[in-house]
Design a protein around this motif. Structure first.
Motif, PDB file in Angstrom:
ATOM      1  N   GLY A  37       0.958  -1.183   0.024  1.00  0.00           N
ATOM      2  CA  GLY A  37      -0.079  -0.038   0.111  1.00  0.00           C
ATOM      3  C   GLY A  37       0.956   1.252  -0.044  1.00  0.00           C
ATOM      4  N   HIS A  38       2.093   1.163  -0.183  1.00  0.00           N
ATOM      5  CA  HIS A  38       2.873   2.287  -0.095  1.00  0.00           C
ATOM      6  C   HIS A  38       3.288   2.938  -1.593  1.00  0.00           C
ATOM      7  N   SER A  39       3.013   2.314  -2.601  1.00  0.00           N
ATOM      8  CA  SER A  39       3.206   2.809  -3.920  1.00  0.00           C
ATOM      9  C   SER A  39       4.560   3.075  -4.371  1.00  0.00           C
ATOM     10  N   ASP A  40       5.626   2.563  -3.378  1.00  0.00           N
ATOM     11  CA  ASP A  40       7.135   2.981  -3.702  1.00  0.00           C
ATOM     12  C   ASP A  40       7.510   1.888  -4.876  1.00  0.00           C
ATOM     13  N   LEU A  41       7.378   2.364  -5.995  1.00  0.00           N
ATOM     14  CA  LEU A  41       7.465   1.324  -7.089  1.00  0.00           C
ATOM     15  C   LEU A  41       8.952   0.832  -7.330  1.00  0.00           C
ATOM     16  N   ASP A  42       9.962   1.812  -6.875  1.00  0.00           N
ATOM     17  CA  ASP A  42      11.229   1.314  -6.954  1.00  0.00           C
ATOM     18  C   ASP A  42      11.623   0.340  -5.963  1.00  0.00           C
ATOM     19  N   ARG A  43      11.054   0.326  -4.677  1.00  0.00           N
ATOM     20  CA  ARG A  43      11.379  -0.652  -3.712  1.00  0.00           C
ATOM     21  C   ARG A  43      10.491  -1.776  -4.024  1.00  0.00           C
ATOM     22  N   LEU A  44       9.286  -1.661  -4.739  1.00  0.00           N
ATOM     23  CA  LEU A  44       8.542  -2.807  -4.769  1.00  0.00           C
ATOM     24  C   LEU A  44       9.163  -3.785  -6.008  1.00  0.00           C
ATOM     25  N   GLN A  45       9.779  -3.097  -7.015  1.00  0.00           N
ATOM     26  CA  GLN A  45      10.258  -3.901  -8.161  1.00  0.00           C
ATOM     27  C   GLN A  45      11.808  -4.596  -7.503  1.00  0.00           C
ATOM     28  N   ARG A  46      12.377  -3.997  -6.559  1.00  0.00           N
ATOM     29  CA  ARG A  46      13.317  -4.621  -6.262  1.00  0.00           C
ATOM     30  C   ARG A  46      13.012  -5.996  -5.216  1.00  0.00           C
ATOM     31  N   LEU A  47      11.560  -5.877  -4.569  1.00  0.00           N
ATOM     32  CA  LEU A  47      11.041  -7.062  -3.746  1.00  0.00           C
ATOM     33  C   LEU A  47      10.405  -8.064  -4.825  1.00  0.00           C
ATOM     34  N   THR A  48      10.026  -7.588  -5.851  1.00  0.00           N
ATOM     35  CA  THR A  48       9.578  -8.851  -6.832  1.00  0.00           C
ATOM     36  C   THR A  48      10.554  -9.473  -7.374  1.00  0.00           C
ATOM     37  N   LEU A  49      11.755  -8.927  -7.787  1.00  0.00           N
ATOM     38  CA  LEU A  49      12.818  -9.401  -8.435  1.00  0.00           C
ATOM     39  C   LEU A  49      13.534 -10.588  -7.361  1.00  0.00           C
ATOM     40  N   ASP A  50      13.502 -10.037  -5.956  1.00  0.00           N
ATOM     41  CA  ASP A  50      14.140 -11.026  -5.086  1.00  0.00           C
ATOM     42  C   ASP A  50      13.151 -12.211  -4.417  1.00  0.00           C
ATOM     43  N   ALA A  51      11.893 -12.093  -4.986  1.00  0.00           N
ATOM     44  CA  ALA A  51      11.054 -13.121  -4.445  1.00  0.00           C
ATOM     45  C   ALA A  51      11.249 -14.270  -5.080  1.00  0.00           C
ATOM     46  N   PRO A  52      10.684 -15.392  -4.256  1.00  0.00           N
ATOM     47  CA  PRO A  52      10.579 -16.715  -4.884  1.00  0.00           C
ATOM     48  C   PRO A  52       9.668 -16.649  -6.108  1.00  0.00           C
ATOM     49  N   GLY A  53       9.738 -17.766  -7.198  1.00  0.00           N
ATOM     50  CA  GLY A  53       8.863 -17.561  -8.115  1.00  0.00           C
ATOM     51  C   GLY A  53       7.280 -17.657  -7.991  1.00  0.00           C
ATOM     52  N   ASP A  54       6.852 -18.228  -6.582  1.00  0.00           N
ATOM     53  CA  ASP A  54       5.596 -18.613  -6.525  1.00  0.00           C
ATOM     54  C   ASP A  54       4.951 -17.809  -5.415  1.00  0.00           C
ATOM     55  N   PHE A  55       5.765 -16.629  -5.014  1.00  0.00           N
ATOM     56  CA  PHE A  55       5.258 -15.758  -4.024  1.00  0.00           C
ATOM     57  C   PHE A  55       4.421 -14.692  -4.758  1.00  0.00           C
ATOM     58  N   LEU A  56       3.123 -14.349  -3.950  1.00  0.00           N
ATOM     59  CA  LEU A  56       2.095 -13.522  -4.442  1.00  0.00           C
ATOM     60  C   LEU A  56       2.181 -12.119  -4.322  1.00  0.00           C
ATOM     61  N   PHE A  57       2.035 -11.208  -5.015  1.00  0.00           N
ATOM     62  CA  PHE A  57       1.888  -9.755  -5.083  1.00  0.00           C
ATOM     63  C   PHE A  57       0.595  -9.156  -5.459  1.00  0.00           C
ATOM     64  N   PHE A  58       0.278  -8.391  -4.553  1.00  0.00           N
ATOM     65  CA  PHE A  58      -1.118  -7.452  -4.516  1.00  0.00           C
ATOM     66  C   PHE A  58      -0.918  -5.965  -4.512  1.00  0.00           C
ATOM     67  N   ASN A  59      -1.264  -5.021  -5.528  1.00  0.00           N
ATOM     68  CA  ASN A  59      -1.585  -3.836  -5.262  1.00  0.00           C
ATOM     69  C   ASN A  59      -2.597  -3.660  -4.475  1.00  0.00           C
ATOM     70  N   GLY A  60      -2.297  -2.964  -3.072  1.00  0.00           N
ATOM     71  CA  GLY A  60      -3.048  -2.555  -2.169  1.00  0.00           C
ATOM     72  C   GLY A  60      -3.188  -1.000  -1.887  1.00  0.00           C
ATOM     73  N   ALA A  61      -2.772  -0.308  -2.935  1.00  0.00           N
ATOM     74  CA  ALA A  61      -2.858   1.269  -2.764  1.00  0.00           C
ATOM     75  C   ALA A  61      -4.355   1.526  -2.660  1.00  0.00           C
ATOM     76  N   ALA A  62      -4.482   2.770  -1.734  1.00  0.00           N
ATOM     77  CA  ALA A  62      -6.040   3.159  -1.872  1.00  0.00           C
ATOM     78  C   ALA A  62      -6.443   3.511  -3.381  1.00  0.00           C
ATOM     79  N   THR A  63      -7.822   3.028  -3.380  1.00  0.00           N
ATOM     80  CA  THR A  63      -8.162   3.233  -4.842  1.00  0.00           C
ATOM     81  C   THR A  63      -7.207   2.887  -5.955  1.00  0.00           C
TER      82      THR A  63
END
Length: 298
Positions: free
Chosen positions: A159-185
């Motif tokens: 829910g932070h919408s820090d896409l730079d950090r989020l991109q780093r997290l997605t690249l570091d995650a296992p392949g089956d890990f789930l991600f969701f956009n939880g930004a307000a609206t």
């Protein structure tokens, strides 16, 4: 869960503030009829923070009964890990499929503490956990690497919408890990989130106008940017501007819009307040505009 809008139903209350199980059942059944990707009862939009344990149990039970195995039921839990574990136990008994771990209460915490919070909760429930980073919870890359190694932690809602950090997290995650956009609206930033590998998102709009939410979701998935832009300009951006007029409108506007459409969800509970008469009138006009854009009726 990426195959449909993620639905966060509203918890129905009577005018005196007591839980309205019948109104909630009707509301959940109506949401499920519009084919969401999953349903998340007793989360932020569902006023988890206002529910006692008995009410929480009833809300999760009703959702599980109405879903009947058709879509995953992901119940909210939160506060400190000890209290979160109590809610987790109730959700297990009620038949939920997973838990969304809402940010803990009040205090800021170091990264080690954020990891330990999830680890202690995961050790006390059989249900898979989706961590929600928002407010005072934000994982750095090393801490995120540690939480992906906790047995039972299967995903992250951001829910932070820090896409730079989020991109780093997605690249570091296992392949089956789930991600969701939880930004307000979340629809406002859905294209940006999808570009960093996070196409699934929650939709508060689905709680009162699934016609709009599903039209946007379909247009985004099909690459129909003309329709996406039309809905953003005509409905979503003005809705966010209205939402930002007062604290708590992220929930109380949604509930007011549901009532405008005849849904038996009742008022919000304190400390939230219902919209002012002027804002309610603006909401009704905006809702009519949004429904007109997708050819639906108020």
């Amino acid at each position: 869960m990426a195959n449909g809008v993620l639905s966060f139903p509203l918890t129905a209350f009577h005018d005196d503030g007591s839980l309205d199980p019948g109104g909630f059942r009707t509301h959940v059944a109506d949401r499920l009829a519009t084919a969401p990707g999953a349903v998340f009862p007793a989360c932020g939009t569902g006023e988890f923070f206002s529910l006692d344990e008995d009410e929480y149990r009833r809300v999760v039970e009703i959702t599980v009964q109405e879903a009947a195995g058709r879509v995953p039921v992901v119940a909210g839990t939160g506060y400190g890990w000890a209290q979160a574990a109590r809610f987790a136990r109730i959700a297990e008994e009620a038949g939920a499929d997973a838990l969304l771990v809402l940010p803990h209460y009040l205090v800021a915490a170091p990264q080690d503490g954020l990891v330990e919070q999830l680890a202690r909760l995961a050790a006390r429930t059989r249900l898979p956990l989706i961590a929600y980073q928002r407010g005072q919870v934000a994982y750095d890359v090393p801490a995120f690497g540690r939480i992906t190694g906790i047995p039972g932690v299967i995903g992250l809602k951001d829910g932070h919408s820090d896409l730079d950090r989020l991109q780093r997290l997605t690249l570091d995650a296992p392949g089956d890990f789930l991600f969701f956009n939880g930004a307000a609206t979340a629809e406002i930033q859905a294209r940006a989130y999808a570009a960093v590998g996070v196409p699934a998102y929650s939709s508060a709009v689905h709680a009162f106008a699934p016609e709009i939410a599903n039209a946007f979701f379909a247009a985004l998935r099909e690459g129909d940017h003309g329709t996406v832009d039309k809905l953003l300009r005509g409905f979503y951006v003005p809705f966010v501007e209205l939402r930002d007029r007062a604290p708590g409108y992220a929930v109380s506007l949604v509930k007011a819009a549901a009532r405008l459409r005849g849904h038996p969800v009742g008022p919000v509970r304190a400390p939230l307040t219902d919209p002012s008469p002027a804002d309610l009138a603006a909401l009704k006009t905006l809702l009519t505009t949004g429904l007109d854009l997708v050819g639906a009726a108020l």
